[in-house]
Write a protein that holds these residues in place. Sequence first.
Motif, PDB file in Angstrom:
ATOM      1  N   SER A 316       0.860  -1.189   0.000  1.00 41.71           N
ATOM      2  CA  SER A 316       0.000   0.000   0.000  1.00 41.71           C
ATOM      3  C   SER A 316       0.891   1.233   0.000  1.00 41.71           C
ATOM      4  CB  SER A 316      -0.911   0.016   1.230  1.00 41.71           C
ATOM      5  OG  SER A 316      -1.776  -1.107   1.234  1.00 41.71           O
ATOM      6  N   ILE A 317       0.460   2.287  -0.693  1.00 41.14           N
ATOM      7  CA  ILE A 317       1.230   3.531  -0.794  1.00 41.14           C
ATOM      8  C   ILE A 317       0.402   4.658  -0.206  1.00 41.14           C
ATOM      9  CG2 ILE A 317       2.220   5.206  -2.416  1.00 41.14           C
ATOM     10  CD1 ILE A 317       2.944   2.894  -4.248  1.00 41.14           C
ATOM     11  N   ARG A 318       1.066   5.514   0.578  1.00 43.14           N
ATOM     12  CA  ARG A 318       0.377   6.613   1.245  1.00 43.14           C
ATOM     13  C   ARG A 318       1.018   7.945   0.909  1.00 43.14           C
ATOM     14  NH1 ARG A 318       0.251   2.281   4.590  1.00 43.14           N
ATOM     15  NH2 ARG A 318      -1.716   1.800   5.645  1.00 43.14           N
ATOM     16  N   GLY A 320       1.061  11.111   3.085  1.00 42.90           N
ATOM     17  CA  GLY A 320       0.627  11.573   4.392  1.00 42.90           C
ATOM     18  C   GLY A 320      -0.296  10.548   5.010  1.00 42.90           C
ATOM     19  N   ASP A 321      -1.500  10.987   5.369  1.00 45.61           N
ATOM     20  CA  ASP A 321      -2.485  10.071   5.958  1.00 45.61           C
ATOM     21  C   ASP A 321      -3.382   9.423   4.902  1.00 45.61           C
ATOM     22  OD1 ASP A 321      -1.550  10.653   8.492  1.00 45.61           O
ATOM     23  OD2 ASP A 321      -2.919  12.350   8.758  1.00 45.61           O
ATOM     24  N   ARG A 322      -3.225   9.825   3.645  1.00 40.27           N
ATOM     25  CA  ARG A 322      -4.131   9.347   2.597  1.00 40.27           C
ATOM     26  C   ARG A 322      -3.547   8.121   1.900  1.00 40.27           C
ATOM     27  NH1 ARG A 322      -5.354  10.535  -2.969  1.00 40.27           N
ATOM     28  NH2 ARG A 322      -3.535  11.915  -3.110  1.00 40.27           N
ATOM     29  N   VAL A 323      -4.323   7.069   1.831  1.00 41.57           N
ATOM     30  CA  VAL A 323      -3.917   5.865   1.105  1.00 41.57           C
ATOM     31  C   VAL A 323      -4.317   6.039  -0.365  1.00 41.57           C
ATOM     32  CG1 VAL A 323      -4.212   3.380   0.867  1.00 41.57           C
ATOM     33  CG2 VAL A 323      -4.196   4.419   3.148  1.00 41.57           C
ATOM     34  N   VAL A 324      -3.340   6.009  -1.265  1.00 42.07           N
ATOM     35  CA  VAL A 324      -3.651   6.193  -2.690  1.00 42.07           C
ATOM     36  C   VAL A 324      -3.881   4.864  -3.390  1.00 42.07           C
ATOM     37  CG1 VAL A 324      -2.495   8.412  -2.880  1.00 42.07           C
ATOM     38  CG2 VAL A 324      -1.190   6.327  -3.302  1.00 42.07           C
ATOM     39  N   CYS A 325      -3.266   3.809  -2.898  1.00 37.87           N
ATOM     40  CA  CYS A 325      -3.556   2.471  -3.423  1.00 37.87           C
ATOM     41  C   CYS A 325      -3.166   1.466  -2.351  1.00 37.87           C
ATOM     42  CB  CYS A 325      -2.819   2.186  -4.731  1.00 37.87           C
ATOM     43  SG  CYS A 325      -1.024   2.365  -4.653  1.00 37.87           S
ATOM     44  N   HIS A 362       5.299   3.559   2.217  1.00 37.84           N
ATOM     45  CA  HIS A 362       4.524   2.372   1.849  1.00 37.84           C
ATOM     46  C   HIS A 362       4.565   1.336   2.954  1.00 37.84           C
ATOM     47  CE1 HIS A 362       8.556   0.848   0.997  1.00 37.84           C
ATOM     48  NE2 HIS A 362       8.036  -0.379   0.961  1.00 37.84           N
ATOM     49  N   SER A 363       3.674   0.372   2.841  1.00 35.66           N
ATOM     50  CA  SER A 363       3.697  -0.805   3.700  1.00 35.66           C
ATOM     51  C   SER A 363       3.603  -2.036   2.816  1.00 35.66           C
ATOM     52  CB  SER A 363       2.532  -0.770   4.700  1.00 35.66           C
ATOM     53  OG  SER A 363       1.284  -0.761   4.009  1.00 35.66           O
TER      54      SER A 363
END
Length: 503
Positions: A316-318, A320-325, A362-363
């Motif tokens: 997952s890619i962020r 800031g606090d927003r997850v974009v995918c 990312h995570s």
Amino acid sequence: MALIQVNNLTFAYDGSYDLIFEDASFQLDTDWKLGFVGRNGRGKTTFLKLLLGELEYSGTISADAGFDYFPYPIPHPEYLTIDVALDRVPEAQQWQLERELSLLQVADDVLYRPFETLSSGEQTKVMLAALFLQEHRFLLIDEPTNHLDLHARRLVSDYLRSKRGFILVSHDRAFLDNCVDHVLSINRASIDVQRGNFSSWWDNKQRQDQYELTENERLRKDVKRLSEAAKRTNQWSHEVEKTKNGTRNSGIKVDKGYVGHKAAKMMKRSKSIERRQQTALEEKSSLLKNLETADSLKLTQLVYHKPQLLELLDVSIRYGDRVVCEDIRFDIQQGDRIALTGPNGSGKSSLLKLLLGEPINHSGTVNIGSRLRISYVPQDTSHLAGDLTDYARSLGIDESLFKAILRKLDFARVQFEKDMRQLSAGQKKKVLIAGSLCEQAHLHLWDEPLNYIDVISRMQIEELLLEHQPTLLFVEHDATFCEHIATRTVSLGSVARADGASG
């Protein structure tokens, strides 16, 4: 219906010896939905500027309609979108603007946001909608797809199909096929206007090219045969003429009148053959002027020591606090050509940068093979400067092969000497692609490589990729290119998975 008449149009830029147009004459109808195609640098945008009266030229351009150009400057992007649009067309009513935007699936609340806060795709839709609110105007629409994702391209193409009275410059074949009914093409040596869409124009061009190749070969053989015949006839005539001054044969005196008459007949036949040869040469010289040709190339790709090059597991890619995918899961095997798709802002470019090792928040797990060599084509070309020789040297690539690919993509040799800052946007993208194809790499990452590149070059890039089959992960909004090239598709959304083209 009104006509645009172009007669004996000749134009060259100041200081240039190269004519962009020379004695060009053709006629357009302002009711047409006209697709405008041609190689980069052939003069498409220049012709639009000539229609707008922005450049001086010789010849005449007459029209019974006014012209408007897209994209146009926005004097106050900080204004609300509704004010920006209605300032452009003050005679329009708000309900009319809302009607047009609804066709483009633009939400009503967009009108009450500052124009500068809109995405590039939203800005494109608003600007087009405003132009089509005007009456008795012929629109000059120059590459509207550059900031549109696949979904937005379909919407805008459907919208244009419902309209009429425009010239559309676009390099997207599916986009053109869906919304144009005539094609204006700037070829190597002529300008043509044909009824139909891009595909029908391309089919006609291929048939014409094949006919001219066949005729050229036939005439080449005719010229060779006639040349040999003329040589034999001249030799016979000369030998016969010599017998006029010869000795008696079997005691009989040579009839000089008969011999001279025979020699004259042979000379006349020789002249006839020469005329036929000249006619064949003239016919041959009129062929192949519009043929787009290039020599075949030999590209080599590095072979990785394992079938799998890399793997992403629940990434997952962020911002800031927003997850974009999120939950991205796929691998890349040798020989894959994977299209990375999704709406603008879904993290496609960020994912490519993550694979390049850039610090992207990312995570999840990213497993990249050891000693994997990657070649990258970014969207941005502003870093290109200096000459092509130095650029090839900086990449450590074969300069001759690099320039051969550029020649295939319609680079003139004179452009090899230019500073890359002087090249057009399309030419700069070609430099990046040619450089990448020459690099010794296991994997190519390309981020919207086809922006600004002409449609014929796009097809030639497809041919190179299909012939040499490099391993490729790419972001591209040209639906036809994706259909032809991708062996698999990875769609970025709330959950990203790989979809195989062949199961």
